[in-house]
Every structure is written in C-alpha cells, then in structure tokens.
Design a protein around this motif. Structure first.
Motif, mmCIF file in Angstrom:
data_model
loop_
_atom_site.group_PDB
_atom_site.id
_atom_site.type_symbol
_atom_site.label_atom_id
_atom_site.label_comp_id
_atom_site.label_asym_id
_atom_site.label_seq_id
_atom_site.Cartn_x
_atom_site.Cartn_y
_atom_site.Cartn_z
ATOM 1 N N ALA A 62 0.673 -1.128 0.175
ATOM 2 C CA ALA A 62 0.149 0.052 0.108
ATOM 3 C C ALA A 62 0.987 1.075 0.113
ATOM 4 O O ALA A 62 0.184 2.325 0.426
ATOM 5 N N SER A 64 -4.149 7.430 -0.845
ATOM 6 C CA SER A 64 -5.416 6.742 -0.097
ATOM 7 C C SER A 64 -5.165 7.195 1.658
ATOM 8 O O SER A 64 -4.012 6.829 2.013
ATOM 9 N N TYR A 118 -6.973 6.293 5.416
ATOM 10 C CA TYR A 118 -7.742 5.165 5.998
ATOM 11 C C TYR A 118 -7.849 5.832 7.524
ATOM 12 O O TYR A 118 -7.228 6.367 8.374
ATOM 13 N N PRO A 119 -9.243 5.652 7.734
ATOM 14 C CA PRO A 119 -10.342 4.965 7.193
ATOM 15 C C PRO A 119 -10.862 5.859 6.198
ATOM 16 O O PRO A 119 -10.787 7.194 6.081
ATOM 17 N N ARG A 120 -11.521 4.924 5.189
ATOM 18 C CA ARG A 120 -12.290 5.955 4.074
ATOM 19 C C ARG A 120 -13.495 5.161 3.686
ATOM 20 O O ARG A 120 -13.773 4.094 4.343
ATOM 21 N N ASN A 131 -14.524 3.042 1.750
ATOM 22 C CA ASN A 131 -14.569 1.568 1.472
ATOM 23 C C ASN A 131 -13.340 1.008 2.164
ATOM 24 O O ASN A 131 -13.320 -0.215 1.797
ATOM 25 N N ALA A 132 -12.800 1.406 3.206
ATOM 26 C CA ALA A 132 -11.777 0.693 3.896
ATOM 27 C C ALA A 132 -11.445 0.944 5.151
ATOM 28 O O ALA A 132 -11.898 2.278 5.527
ATOM 29 N N ALA A 133 -11.456 0.272 5.917
ATOM 30 C CA ALA A 133 -11.240 0.498 7.622
ATOM 31 C C ALA A 133 -9.927 1.084 7.665
ATOM 32 O O ALA A 133 -9.374 1.718 7.059
ATOM 33 N N TYR A 183 -6.058 1.548 9.005
ATOM 34 C CA TYR A 183 -4.877 0.934 8.276
ATOM 35 C C TYR A 183 -4.414 -0.049 9.499
ATOM 36 O O TYR A 183 -3.973 0.384 10.614
#
Length: 104
Positions: A14, A38, A40-42, A44-46, A48
């Motif tokens: 990543a 990117s 995190y969180p965003r 569609n993702a929890a 990191y």
C-alpha cells in the motif's frame, strides 16, 4: 524487514514505509509514512492495520495535524498497545508521516 544499527524497516504493497529506531537509553520511535493518495479509514476501507513493535506507543507527530496545515481528521489520540505479533489499527492520512514514541 531489514535491520541495521538499531533501525528496522518494513514496506508493504500500500506504499507505506515504517521504521523502528531505538538508542541505548530506552528511547524508541516508530515512524509510519504513507506515500499513497489513500487515507484510512475511508468510505470503502477500515483503519490501516500495521504491526507495531512490542510496547505501548503514543503519537507525537502527525503531519495531518491542523497545526501543520492538515485536516486533523486522522490523528491517533489513544495508546497503541502492541504485543509485537499482531497488526493493529491506526488512522493513516494520505501522503503523511506519523511518529509514535514508546512509553512502556
């Protein structure tokens, strides 16, 4: 990861680079740099997930902090308690660096 002179590093897919450094006076830091765009969180993702060295860690610098011109939305205001074996969740802003200091 690699280890040389009290510093160990790891990289993952990543585009995150982490460094663990210590000296002979029980001072330890763990630095996490996110080179990707990117956060995190965003949507569609929890959070990191990353493996911290064993111990209790507090965030002492986050380039996303408002005092550095960041959003302030991705700060870690809690103690990260690591057994050194499992990946733990952190908030990780895009294109940022976080520095954690071991407190125990």
């Amino acid at each position: 990861g690699n280890k040389a002179g009290g510093i160990s590093t790891l990289e993952d897919k990543a585009q995150v680079f982490a460094t663990h450094a210590s000296n002979n006076e029980d001072n330890e830091i763990f630095t996490v740099t996110n080179f990707s765009t990117s956060s995190y969180p965003r949507r569609n993702a929890a959070d990191y997930y990353i493996k911290f060295p064993k111990g209790k860690w507090v965030e002492i610098l986050n380039t996303d902090d408002k005092r550095y011109g960041g959003s302030g939305d991705y700060t870690n205001k809690y103690i990260v308690d690591s057994d050194g074996a499992n990946n733990l969740p952190i908030k990780l802003p895009s294109e940022s660096t976080l520095i954690f200091k071991r407190i125990d």
